[in-house]
Design a protein around this motif. Structure first.
Motif, PDB file in Angstrom:
ATOM      1  N   THR A  98      81.841  63.561  56.809  1.00 22.47           N
ATOM      2  CA  THR A  98      81.611  63.424  58.248  1.00 22.47           C
ATOM      3  C   THR A  98      82.968  63.202  58.908  1.00 22.47           C
ATOM      4  O   THR A  98      83.956  62.903  58.235  1.00 22.47           O
ATOM      5  CB  THR A  98      80.706  62.217  58.566  1.00 22.47           C
ATOM      6  OG1 THR A  98      81.301  61.033  58.019  1.00 22.47           O
ATOM      7  CG2 THR A  98      79.315  62.406  57.998  1.00 22.47           C
ATOM      8  N   ALA A  99      83.010  63.353  60.202  1.00 23.34           N
ATOM      9  CA  ALA A  99      84.258  63.116  60.926  1.00 23.34           C
ATOM     10  C   ALA A  99      84.687  61.661  60.731  1.00 23.34           C
ATOM     11  O   ALA A  99      83.861  60.753  60.746  1.00 23.34           O
ATOM     12  CB  ALA A  99      84.061  63.418  62.409  1.00 23.34           C
ATOM     13  N   ASN A 100      85.968  61.475  60.522  1.00 26.62           N
ATOM     14  CA  ASN A 100      86.572  60.140  60.409  1.00 26.62           C
ATOM     15  C   ASN A 100      86.195  59.408  59.113  1.00 26.62           C
ATOM     16  O   ASN A 100      86.417  58.211  58.990  1.00 26.62           O
ATOM     17  CB  ASN A 100      86.186  59.251  61.602  1.00 26.62           C
ATOM     18  CG  ASN A 100      86.525  59.900  62.924  1.00 26.62           C
ATOM     19  OD1 ASN A 100      87.584  60.504  63.069  1.00 26.62           O
ATOM     20  ND2 ASN A 100      85.620  59.792  63.886  1.00 26.62           N
ATOM     21  N   LYS A 101      85.585  60.100  58.144  1.00 32.53           N
ATOM     22  CA  LYS A 101      85.249  59.468  56.873  1.00 32.53           C
ATOM     23  C   LYS A 101      85.737  60.351  55.730  1.00 32.53           C
ATOM     24  O   LYS A 101      85.654  61.570  55.805  1.00 32.53           O
ATOM     25  CB  LYS A 101      83.742  59.251  56.740  1.00 32.53           C
ATOM     26  CG  LYS A 101      83.214  58.063  57.524  1.00 32.53           C
ATOM     27  CD  LYS A 101      81.763  57.778  57.151  1.00 32.53           C
ATOM     28  CE  LYS A 101      81.252  56.556  57.877  1.00 32.53           C
ATOM     29  NZ  LYS A 101      79.842  56.241  57.507  1.00 32.53           N
ATOM     30  N   PRO A 102      86.232  59.750  54.644  1.00 34.40           N
ATOM     31  CA  PRO A 102      86.668  60.554  53.493  1.00 34.40           C
ATOM     32  C   PRO A 102      85.482  61.194  52.790  1.00 34.40           C
ATOM     33  O   PRO A 102      84.338  60.766  52.957  1.00 34.40           O
ATOM     34  CB  PRO A 102      87.362  59.533  52.595  1.00 34.40           C
ATOM     35  CG  PRO A 102      86.729  58.232  52.960  1.00 34.40           C
ATOM     36  CD  PRO A 102      86.421  58.308  54.427  1.00 34.40           C
ATOM     37  N   LEU A 103      85.788  62.210  52.004  1.00 30.72           N
ATOM     38  CA  LEU A 103      84.754  62.899  51.232  1.00 30.72           C
ATOM     39  C   LEU A 103      84.128  61.935  50.233  1.00 30.72           C
ATOM     40  O   LEU A 103      84.830  61.261  49.483  1.00 30.72           O
ATOM     41  CB  LEU A 103      85.366  64.094  50.504  1.00 30.72           C
ATOM     42  CG  LEU A 103      84.410  65.065  49.815  1.00 30.72           C
ATOM     43  CD1 LEU A 103      83.618  65.854  50.851  1.00 30.72           C
ATOM     44  CD2 LEU A 103      85.184  66.029  48.918  1.00 30.72           C
ATOM     45  N   GLN A 104      82.808  61.837  50.239  1.00 31.00           N
ATOM     46  CA  GLN A 104      82.095  60.961  49.320  1.00 31.00           C
ATOM     47  C   GLN A 104      81.225  61.813  48.401  1.00 31.00           C
ATOM     48  O   GLN A 104      80.530  62.713  48.860  1.00 31.00           O
ATOM     49  CB  GLN A 104      81.220  59.972  50.089  1.00 31.00           C
ATOM     50  CG  GLN A 104      82.015  59.048  51.002  1.00 31.00           C
ATOM     51  CD  GLN A 104      81.113  58.142  51.814  1.00 31.00           C
ATOM     52  OE1 GLN A 104      80.081  58.573  52.318  1.00 31.00           O
ATOM     53  NE2 GLN A 104      81.497  56.889  51.945  1.00 31.00           N
ATOM     54  N   LEU A 137      92.944  68.285  53.761  1.00 28.20           N
ATOM     55  CA  LEU A 137      94.263  68.318  54.388  1.00 28.20           C
ATOM     56  C   LEU A 137      94.689  66.920  54.823  1.00 28.20           C
ATOM     57  O   LEU A 137      93.885  65.981  54.882  1.00 28.20           O
ATOM     58  CB  LEU A 137      94.246  69.263  55.584  1.00 28.20           C
ATOM     59  CG  LEU A 137      93.799  70.704  55.301  1.00 28.20           C
ATOM     60  CD1 LEU A 137      93.917  71.545  56.564  1.00 28.20           C
ATOM     61  CD2 LEU A 137      94.613  71.325  54.180  1.00 28.20           C
ATOM     62  N   THR A 138      95.966  66.770  55.130  1.00 26.52           N
ATOM     63  CA  THR A 138      96.489  65.463  55.519  1.00 26.52           C
ATOM     64  C   THR A 138      95.835  64.937  56.796  1.00 26.52           C
ATOM     65  O   THR A 138      95.759  63.728  57.006  1.00 26.52           O
ATOM     66  CB  THR A 138      98.016  65.546  55.724  1.00 26.52           C
ATOM     67  OG1 THR A 138      98.309  66.612  56.645  1.00 26.52           O
ATOM     68  CG2 THR A 138      98.714  65.816  54.394  1.00 26.52           C
ATOM     69  N   ASN A 139      95.344  65.839  57.651  1.00 24.21           N
ATOM     70  CA  ASN A 139      94.682  65.402  58.893  1.00 24.21           C
ATOM     71  C   ASN A 139      93.193  65.109  58.685  1.00 24.21           C
ATOM     72  O   ASN A 139      92.467  64.848  59.637  1.00 24.21           O
ATOM     73  CB  ASN A 139      94.860  66.450  59.989  1.00 24.21           C
ATOM     74  CG  ASN A 139      94.199  67.781  59.643  1.00 24.21           C
ATOM     75  OD1 ASN A 139      93.592  67.926  58.578  1.00 24.21           O
ATOM     76  ND2 ASN A 139      94.328  68.755  60.526  1.00 24.21           N
TER      77      ASN A 139
END
Length: 262
Positions: A96-102, A35-37
């Motif tokens: 993880t929180a505050n990181k994009p999907l890797q 999502l955008t958030n």
């Protein structure tokens, strides 16, 4: 070290990270949307993700539709729904929180003792015959399903039935399946394609979120088999692994003409 088909979601409470894993062939489905958030939604069905939206029907990904019509399957991580992706086969994704999907691609480790193809097939069939219920198999007129049926039946502790749909690329497919079953000494149950095609197709499209070229035939065959069996094996995937489709033969000939292949 895992064998077989799987789609896994894990949460590491110590490192506060999530992990998604999908088998190398991509047999088990695993959809996700960012999502955008930054929130990540994942599920085994795209409908579960779309249920979060006000309009559950979702929007068509026209690029994915274009690729589907050309290749007859959806490559990579695409789905037919805009902004909804599949975890690509053979992928481990972390968030993880505050990181994009890797995400990272992985390969199965080679077993210490390399087996021949027939040994690998027999080993796989033996493991798949571990069940508390009767196991059967789909049986077409071809080599793939006949090979799986022959190897699996050797390890059957209960009655082993085979199932054939009287339709196929070869007009003699049902007759060939009957003969294969006779040679193997197995029961062969055959069925016809339903005449209620329109209603069956609508129901299939609702459940089948990733189109497959032979999905309608397989749904009829599964319905036939489900009358007596809850588990069946099939030869699906053999043509992909061993380049058995007509398209593969055409590409091979083109490669020879262009000098790419001997």
């Amino acid at each position: 070290y895992l064998r077989g088909m799987f789609a896994i979601a894990l949460w590491d409470d110590v490192k506060q990270r999530g992990i998604l894993v999908r088998d190398t062939i991509g047999i088990k489905p695993l959809f996700y949307k960012v999502l955008t958030n930054g929130e990540l939604i994942f599920a085994s069905e795209a409908k579960s993700i779309l249920a979060r939206e006000e309009r559950m029907q979702g929007d068509l990904d026209e690029n994915a539709m274009h690729l589907l019509m050309n290749f007859r399957y959806l490559p990579g991580d695409l789905s037919l729904f805009k902004d909804v992706r599949q975890l690509a086969p053979g992928t481990i994704a972390q968030w993880t929180a505050n990181k994009p999907l890797q995400s990272n691609h992985f390969e199965f480790r080679n077993r210490a003792n390399q087996l021949s193809i027939i040994e690998e097939l027999e080993d796989s069939c033996r493991l798949h015959m571990t069940a508390d219920v009767e196991v059967g198999s789909y049986l077409s007129g071809g080599i793939d399903s006949a090979c799986v049926t022959s190897l699996a039946a050797r390890h059957a502790s209960k009655k082993f039935r085979t199932y054939t749909l009287k339709v196929g690329d070869d007009p003699s497919e049902a007759n060939n399946a009957t003969r294969s079953a006779e040679i193997l000494g197995l029961e062969n149950i055959q069925g016809d394609v339903s005449h209620d095609m329109e209603n069956q197709l609508l129901k299939l499209v609702w459940h089948l979120e990733v189109p497959k070229i032979n999905a309608l035939q397989i749904s009829f065959l599964a319905k036939l088999a489900s009358q007596k069996n809850k588990v069946v094996l099939s030869g699906l995937g053999g043509d992909e692994l061993f380049l058995g489709y007509n398209a593969h033969k055409i590409m091979q000939q083109v490669g020879k003409l262009d000098g790419f292949l001997p």
